[in-house]
Design a protein around this motif. Structure first.
Motif, short mmCIF file in Angstrom:
data_model
loop_
_atom_site.label_atom_id
_atom_site.label_comp_id
_atom_site.label_asym_id
_atom_site.label_seq_id
_atom_site.Cartn_x
_atom_site.Cartn_y
_atom_site.Cartn_z
N ASP A 13 0.92 -1.27 0.11
CA ASP A 13 -0.08 0.11 0.00
C ASP A 13 0.91 1.35 0.05
N SER A 49 -7.12 4.44 -1.41
CA SER A 49 -6.95 3.06 -1.22
C SER A 49 -8.08 2.12 -1.65
N ASP A 164 2.54 3.22 3.35
CA ASP A 164 1.41 4.24 3.05
C ASP A 164 1.46 4.91 4.77
N HIS A 168 2.09 8.92 5.16
CA HIS A 168 1.26 10.01 5.56
C HIS A 168 1.93 10.68 6.91
N HIS A 208 -1.40 2.88 -5.01
CA HIS A 208 -1.11 4.22 -5.28
C HIS A 208 0.18 4.48 -4.75
N HIS A 216 -2.37 11.07 -0.87
CA HIS A 216 -2.51 10.43 -2.45
C HIS A 216 -3.84 10.86 -2.69
ZN LIG Z 1 -2.90 6.06 2.31
#
Ligand SMILES: [Zn+2]
Length: 274
Positions: A13, A49, A164, A168, A208, A216
């Protein structure tokens, strides 16, 4: 050509393309030595996501499948890879974030009931799910290893979240993000030799990327460009300097599993697939 149809699909992710290229040494070792191929995939948008989990697993775009945002919490109406494996007599398993359970087994997710789901009647026959974004990737891959050993699935979907999560927290342009990508590559270097020895084909991609604001969702290369690594004797090895639309992933998975794609998937057109 091999008749092997077992496949492990690793979905990292939030793994953006350029960071994967610069920081994943083990996976590039496999490409350099003729064991794997590498492509660039352009994600669908919104580069969020839940919509892209559905894109990857059904080969349908958000406007068609209705999973248009992270807040659409409902079962998928599409025929997923999990459905298709069962339809073709193959077994499946996943170690994934709980949104995957919500898309294909049960929504909304109840942590006390839905963490471990071993039920051959469900589209996902064997599932272990987590719901904290910082659930350690090391534990996630151990969950996957347990499913592999105990269930010997023909199709195993493994979905990690720490890249991911750190994107963030620290942004896509940070030591925190890059170092997490290196950590995942090191996990790959530890686990993949084992899984390849079990006779599995392996693909690794992402939903992504991650932009320099730590988010994103949009259309920039940082949001949309993700890697695709393939280890299979059904695909030529090496670096492919082409852009693959993300809607090609689901038909690719069907090709590697040697099953018919769903009626609504795109025709498979990836250069290098034999
Ligand atoms: Zn994310």
């Amino acid at each position: 050509m091999s008749t092997n149809q077992k496949l492990i699909f690793i979905m990292i992710d939030g793994l953006r393309y350029d960071t994967a290229v610069k920081n994943m040494g083990y996976l590039h070792h496999l490409v350099e030595k003729g064991q794997a191929s590498r492509y660039k995939v352009i994600s669908e948008v919104p580069s969020m996501s839940r919509p892209l989990y559905e894109v990857l697993l059904t080969g349908t775009p958000p406007h068609q499948n209705g999973i248009t945002s992270n807040h659409v919490v409902q079962l998928s109406k599409e025929e997923s890879i999990f459905h298709l494996t069962k339809k073709n007599g193959l077994s499946n398993a996943t170690a994934s974030y709980h949104w995957v359970s919500e898309l294909y087994n049960s929504a909304p997710f109840d942590p006390m009931k839905d963490r471990i789901q071993l039920n051959a009647e469900k589209p996902i026959e064997n599932g272990i799910f987590y719901w904290e974004d910082h659930y350690p990737d090391s534990h996630l891959f151990a969950d996957a290893q347990y499913l592999l050993e105990s269930k010997s699935p023909d199709f195993l979907y493994v979905h990690s979240m720490n890249v991911d999560d750190d994107g963030h927290k620290f942004t896509g342009d940070s030591a925190g993000y890059r170092n997490r990508v290196i950590a995942v590559d090191t996990l790959m270097a530890t686990i993949l030799p084992r899984w390849l020895k079990e006779g599995y084909q392996i693909i690794i991609t992402a939903d992504h990327g991650m932009n320099d604001d730590g988010q994103h969702g949009g259309t920039t290369p940082e949001d949309r460009e993700v890697p695709l690594f393939i280890i299979s004797d059904k695909v030529e090895t090496g670096f492919f300097d082409i852009e693959v639309p993300q809607l090609q992933i689901a038909p690719l998975v069907c090709e590697l599993l040697m099953i018919e794609p769903s009626a609504v998937m795109k025709k498979l057109e990836i250069q290098g697939v034999k």
